[in-house]
Design a protein around this motif. Structure first.
Motif, PDB file in Angstrom:
ATOM      1  N   GLY A 124       0.841  -1.190   0.000  1.00 31.02           N
ATOM      2  CA  GLY A 124       0.000   0.000   0.000  1.00 31.02           C
ATOM      3  C   GLY A 124       0.874   1.236   0.000  1.00 31.02           C
ATOM      4  O   GLY A 124       2.053   1.192   0.369  1.00 31.02           O
ATOM      5  N   THR A 174      -7.817   0.748   4.991  1.00 31.54           N
ATOM      6  CA  THR A 174      -7.737  -0.637   4.520  1.00 31.54           C
ATOM      7  C   THR A 174      -9.093  -1.328   4.604  1.00 31.54           C
ATOM      8  O   THR A 174      -9.474  -2.075   3.692  1.00 31.54           O
ATOM      9  N   ARG A 203      -3.592  -4.342  -4.108  1.00 29.81           N
ATOM     10  CA  ARG A 203      -2.221  -4.297  -3.588  1.00 29.81           C
ATOM     11  C   ARG A 203      -1.392  -5.473  -4.088  1.00 29.81           C
ATOM     12  O   ARG A 203      -0.552  -6.021  -3.387  1.00 29.81           O
TER      13      ARG A 203
END
Length: 282
Positions: free
Chosen positions: A34, A69, A87
């Motif tokens: 990320g 997230t 990701r």
């Protein structure tokens, strides 16, 4: 940011039980990488004005990353974007199942506030941080943007409506990151200015994502691309060339506003922002 990454790994949510993969599902998207864009903004503001509070601020930076997230996990669900990749790895509902993905997102959402409540900061500051994160990530922030985004699929919105959508869905959490950094160091006098700056930054970030969705493949992007045809993206509404011009105009505005910041803040934010301001041209 390497130290923040170590902090993140050391404070991954723990939930030991006989469930075969519940705890693993809580970790998967957190440790898969990320941009850490939002934590970097918060920590940049803290370093600019009181570097001694940087480690204490890791809790707040982690809380933002947890909330972000969770939003990605839910955004990828079959009931929303139905994406297979995030990701650079399979999304949670593909790795396990949809129920696991929903519950993992729920858990990370609430864990964000548990982490924030345990920050080694004064109770007065923690309450302000909780209020900012909840407001900007919740019913009048990111969730409202997501609700508009999902409801109006395959329905064309006006430009002002699309901007409102993405200010809420993307901009407000980015703005909160800067605002929370100012709150941690007691600089409430610039918190509103940084918040407004973050709204513009969030809009640029979203326009760039829309552009990259049609210019990058899944390997380079690390997530499912070319998935916005039914969405109210800037590219869908304006066309590619006009979206590029909109991004250029906003990038120039942000650069000019950044130049008005004091030297310490410019120095701390520039490495992060310079990497992103013109990423739509890469």
């Amino acid at each position: 940011m390497e130290q923040f990454e170590s902090f993140l790994v050391e404070h991954l949510p723990s939930a030991a039980s006989f469930h075969p993969h519940y705890e693993l599902s809580l970790h998967q998207m957190l440790i898969s990488g990320g941009k850490r864009f939002r934590p970097a903004l918060l920590l940049g503001v803290v370093r600019a004005y009181n570097p001694l509070l940087t480690q204490s601020a890791y809790h707040a930076a982690f809380a933002i990353e947890l909330l972000h997230t969770y939003s990605l996990i839910h955004d990828d669900l079959p009931s929303m974007d139905n994406a297979d990749l995030r990701r650079g790895i399979l999304t949670l509902h593909k790795t396990y199942d949809e129920t696991t993905a929903v519950l993992a997102g729920d858990a990370l959402n609430t864990y964000a506030f548990e982490v924030l409540s345990n920050a080694p900061l004064s109770d007065r500051v923690i309450v302000k941080l909780v209020r900012s994160l909840a407001h900007n990530g919740g019913l009048n922030g990111m969730v409202l943007g997501q609700a508009i985004d999902c409801y109006f699929e395959n329905q064309r919105l006006e430009l002002d409506q699309v901007k409102m959508l993405h200010i809420h869905k993307t901009g407000k959490l980015i703005a909160a990151s800067l605002q929370m950094g100012a709150m941690i160091v007691g600089r409430d006098d610039i918190a509103d200015e940084l918040y407004d700056f973050g709204i513009d930054l969030g809009l640029l970030f979203q326009i760039q994502d829309d552009i990259l969705d049609v210019t990058q493949d899944e390997v380079k992007a690390g997530k499912t691309t070319n998935n916005d045809e039914s969405k109210n993206s800037f590219v869908t509404l304006l066309g590619f060339d006009s979206a590029m011009r909109e991004a250029d105009t906003l990038a120039k505005k942000i650069t000019k506003r950044m130049e008005s910041f004091d030297e310490n803040l410019q120095c701390e934010l520039s490495p992060t922002l310079n990497h992103y301001i013109n990423r739509h041209k890469d």
